[in-house]
Each structure stands twice: as structure tokens, then as C-alpha cells.
Design a protein around this motif. Structure first.
Motif, PDB file in Angstrom:
ATOM      1  N   ILE A  81       7.184  -4.667   1.264  1.00  0.00           N
ATOM      2  CA  ILE A  81       5.856  -5.453   1.086  1.00  0.00           C
ATOM      3  C   ILE A  81       4.567  -4.809   0.819  1.00  0.00           C
ATOM      4  CG2 ILE A  81       4.427  -7.183   2.357  1.00  0.00           C
ATOM      5  CD1 ILE A  81       6.735  -8.288   3.753  1.00  0.00           C
ATOM      6  N   ASP A  82       3.931  -5.101  -0.181  1.00  0.00           N
ATOM      7  CA  ASP A  82       2.763  -4.434  -0.239  1.00  0.00           C
ATOM      8  C   ASP A  82       1.468  -5.053   0.320  1.00  0.00           C
ATOM      9  OD1 ASP A  82       4.025  -2.638  -1.972  1.00  0.00           O
ATOM     10  OD2 ASP A  82       3.619  -3.659  -3.905  1.00  0.00           O
ATOM     11  N   PHE A  83       0.966  -4.694   1.329  1.00  0.00           N
ATOM     12  CA  PHE A  83      -0.354  -5.360   1.995  1.00  0.00           C
ATOM     13  C   PHE A  83      -1.719  -4.923   1.408  1.00  0.00           C
ATOM     14  CE2 PHE A  83       3.212  -4.872   5.033  1.00  0.00           C
ATOM     15  CZ  PHE A  83       3.270  -6.283   5.832  1.00  0.00           C
ATOM     16  N   PRO A  84      -2.174  -5.880   0.995  1.00  0.00           N
ATOM     17  CA  PRO A  84      -3.837  -5.532   0.472  1.00  0.00           C
ATOM     18  C   PRO A  84      -4.484  -5.371   1.837  1.00  0.00           C
ATOM     19  CG  PRO A  84      -3.311  -7.941   0.227  1.00  0.00           C
ATOM     20  CD  PRO A  84      -1.983  -7.207   0.671  1.00  0.00           C
ATOM     21  N   GLU A 133       3.598   3.898   2.347  1.00  0.00           N
ATOM     22  CA  GLU A 133       2.445   4.371   1.901  1.00  0.00           C
ATOM     23  C   GLU A 133       1.308   3.740   2.294  1.00  0.00           C
ATOM     24  OE1 GLU A 133       0.245   4.335  -2.713  1.00  0.00           O
ATOM     25  OE2 GLU A 133       2.542   4.340  -2.509  1.00  0.00           O
ATOM     26  N   GLY A 134      -0.104   4.351   2.761  1.00  0.00           N
ATOM     27  CA  GLY A 134      -1.315   3.531   3.433  1.00  0.00           C
ATOM     28  C   GLY A 134      -1.015   3.668   4.888  1.00  0.00           C
ATOM     29  N   GLU A 135      -1.583   2.635   5.566  1.00  0.00           N
ATOM     30  CA  GLU A 135      -1.804   2.227   6.881  1.00  0.00           C
ATOM     31  C   GLU A 135      -1.643   0.893   7.164  1.00  0.00           C
ATOM     32  OE1 GLU A 135      -5.138   2.890  10.160  1.00  0.00           O
ATOM     33  OE2 GLU A 135      -4.680   4.839   9.256  1.00  0.00           O
ATOM     34  N   VAL A 136      -1.061   0.598   8.327  1.00  0.00           N
ATOM     35  CA  VAL A 136      -1.101  -1.016   8.738  1.00  0.00           C
ATOM     36  C   VAL A 136      -1.057  -0.704  10.336  1.00  0.00           C
ATOM     37  CG1 VAL A 136       0.102  -1.660   6.751  1.00  0.00           C
ATOM     38  CG2 VAL A 136       1.453  -0.830   8.776  1.00  0.00           C
ATOM     39  N   SER A 166      -7.234  -0.991   6.664  1.00  0.00           N
ATOM     40  CA  SER A 166      -7.633   0.357   6.140  1.00  0.00           C
ATOM     41  C   SER A 166      -8.547   0.195   4.914  1.00  0.00           C
ATOM     42  CB  SER A 166      -6.430   1.215   5.699  1.00  0.00           C
ATOM     43  OG  SER A 166      -5.869   0.790   4.547  1.00  0.00           O
ATOM     44  N   GLY A 167      -8.670  -0.447   4.218  1.00  0.00           N
ATOM     45  CA  GLY A 167      -9.500  -0.626   3.118  1.00  0.00           C
ATOM     46  C   GLY A 167      -8.768  -0.328   1.851  1.00  0.00           C
ATOM     47  N   ARG A 168      -7.549  -0.003   1.931  1.00  0.00           N
ATOM     48  CA  ARG A 168      -6.611   0.620   0.810  1.00  0.00           C
ATOM     49  C   ARG A 168      -5.377  -0.310   0.830  1.00  0.00           C
ATOM     50  NH1 ARG A 168      -7.537   5.880   2.933  1.00  0.00           N
ATOM     51  NH2 ARG A 168      -5.438   5.818   3.205  1.00  0.00           N
ATOM     52  N   PRO A 169      -4.650  -0.320  -0.242  1.00  0.00           N
ATOM     53  CA  PRO A 169      -3.262  -1.134  -0.408  1.00  0.00           C
ATOM     54  C   PRO A 169      -2.464   0.012   0.656  1.00  0.00           C
ATOM     55  CG  PRO A 169      -3.945  -0.948  -2.421  1.00  0.00           C
ATOM     56  CD  PRO A 169      -5.111  -0.033  -1.633  1.00  0.00           C
ATOM     57  N   ALA A 170      -1.449  -0.999   1.380  1.00  0.00           N
ATOM     58  CA  ALA A 170      -0.332  -0.142   1.982  1.00  0.00           C
ATOM     59  C   ALA A 170       1.099  -0.888   1.464  1.00  0.00           C
ATOM     60  CB  ALA A 170      -0.305  -0.338   3.412  1.00  0.00           C
ATOM     61  N   ARG A 171       2.075   0.149   1.829  1.00  0.00           N
ATOM     62  CA  ARG A 171       3.428  -0.438   1.182  1.00  0.00           C
ATOM     63  C   ARG A 171       4.275  -0.221   2.440  1.00  0.00           C
ATOM     64  NH1 ARG A 171       5.824   1.046  -4.517  1.00  0.00           N
ATOM     65  NH2 ARG A 171       4.683  -1.181  -4.639  1.00  0.00           N
ATOM     66  N   VAL A 172       5.009  -1.199   2.966  1.00  0.00           N
ATOM     67  CA  VAL A 172       6.017  -1.021   4.069  1.00  0.00           C
ATOM     68  C   VAL A 172       7.397  -1.286   3.751  1.00  0.00           C
ATOM     69  CG1 VAL A 172       6.617  -1.565   6.376  1.00  0.00           C
ATOM     70  CG2 VAL A 172       4.144  -1.499   5.851  1.00  0.00           C
ATOM     71  N   ALA A 173       8.541  -0.815   3.999  1.00  0.00           N
ATOM     72  CA  ALA A 173       9.861  -1.052   3.865  1.00  0.00           C
ATOM     73  C   ALA A 173      10.357  -1.817   5.009  1.00  0.00           C
ATOM     74  CB  ALA A 173      10.797   0.152   3.369  1.00  0.00           C
ATOM     75  N   PHE A 174      11.044  -2.964   4.911  1.00  0.00           N
ATOM     76  CA  PHE A 174      11.435  -3.759   6.102  1.00  0.00           C
ATOM     77  C   PHE A 174      13.097  -3.682   5.672  1.00  0.00           C
ATOM     78  CE2 PHE A 174       7.284  -4.973   5.867  1.00  0.00           C
ATOM     79  CZ  PHE A 174       6.892  -5.086   7.268  1.00  0.00           C
TER      80      PHE A 174
END
Length: 183
Positions: A81-84, A133-136, A166-174
């Protein structure tokens, strides 16, 4: 296809030929990418699923048939999932998350209480969440914690939400594994 500056996920699937020799059977984007128009930048890439505990290693690809968040009974789902970044307006965030759960995740128990993050939900799964990638922020009923690239959270059927502050996109694998919850 890029979404919010994040490139598409490449899916490489292996197989054995008739003589038992391995080869690359598929190399390209997943056939199961889902977007929510009301939540720009949010992208779910479902990559693979197993349909039960007896699924063979040579089971056919059925990811395009997958609906909702939970894996099939006794099965698994792999998704990225890419989280804006979350909007600053709480009403806008609530509208976006309501659209997300209404469009994609009707099988999750999405019942946030007043004052809770509007993305609070629960599933009968054990989830391995790996930040690529990024931070959630992982939000629980009583606590929250920031997760950064390389961090892993094991979510065990608990009430939870995800926030990108974070103000930047994040990517998380589930990886979601069907499980029973107590009670």
C-alpha cells in the motif's frame, strides 16, 4: 504508472516447466491494482494470495479475484500500500477514510469511536507490516508508534489504524494470514 511519485510495483512470478526446471513465468505489474478516487495517492497493489492451508506451490494466480482486506479462509494475501500524507483537515481525512473502507475494505470491522482516528479497524488476521519507504504511524487504542523504513510491525487481530503524518508518501508491504481471534 506512478502514484504520488511512487513507481508501480513490479511482480515477478516463478514456475517449473514440464521437465521440472524453474523459469520466470511472469514479469510485470500486478493485475490487481486498486485506487480510491476520493483519496488521491492511495494505491493498493495486491500481489499474490493463497486460497487455503492446502494450496499447492503451483496453484494458479487468483489475485485478480480478490476482494476486500482479508485473505481467503485459511489463506494469505500479499499487498503493498502506498499511503499519501494525511490532510490537515480532520473532516477531509474522515471523508477519505470512509471512502476507502466503503470502496475496498467492507470486510474489515471499521467502527471508530468518537475521538478515535477515523481509520480504526480490526480483521481476523495476523499481519506482517514492513515499511519499505517513508514513515507511517501505527495507532492502537491506547498507544501509537512511528515506523520507518525497515521497521516491522506484527499486527495480531487488534484494533488499529495507519496514519501518514510525515508530509511525504510512504510504502508498506503487508502479508495477511487468516487467523481466529479469541472470543
Amino acid at each position: 504508472m506512478t502514484t504520488n511519485g511512487m513507481p508501480a510495483i513490479r511482480r515477478v512470478v516463478t514456475a517449473d516447466d514440464a521437465q521440472g526446471r524453474s523459469f520466470i513465468a511472469e514479469d510485470g505489474p500486478s493485475p490487481a491494482v486498486r485506487l480510491v478516487a476520493e483519496r488521491p495517492g492511495y494505491r493498493v497493489t495486491n500481489l499474490w494470495r493463497t486460497t487455503g492451508p492446502d494450496a499447492g506451490v503451483d496453484a494458479p494466480d487468483s489475485i485478480s479475484e480478490h476482494q476486500g482486506v482479508s485473505p481467503p479462509k485459511g489463506g494469505t494475501v500479499l499487498r503493498i500500500i502506498d499511503f499519501p500524507p494525511e490532510p490537515g483537515d480532520p473532516r477531509e481525512l474522515e471523508r477519505m477514510l470512509h471512502a476507502t473502507f466503503g470502496a475496498m475494505y467492507r470486510d474489515a470491522r471499521h467502527t471508530p469511536r468518537p475521538g478515535e482516528h477515523p481509520g480504526m479497524h480490526r480483521t481476523d488476521t495476523v499481519d506482517y507490516a514492513i515499511v519499505l519507504e517513508g514513515e507511517v504511524v501505527a495507532i492502537m487504542d491506547q498507544q501509537e508508534t512511528a515506523l520507518r523504513c525497515g521497521d516491522v510491525l506484527i499486527q495480531r487481530g487488534t484494533n488499529h489504524a495507519w496514519a501518514n503524518r510525515s508530509g511525504r508518501p510512504a510504502r508498506v508491504a503487508f502479508v495477511l494470514v487468516d487467523a481466529r481471534t479469541p472470543g
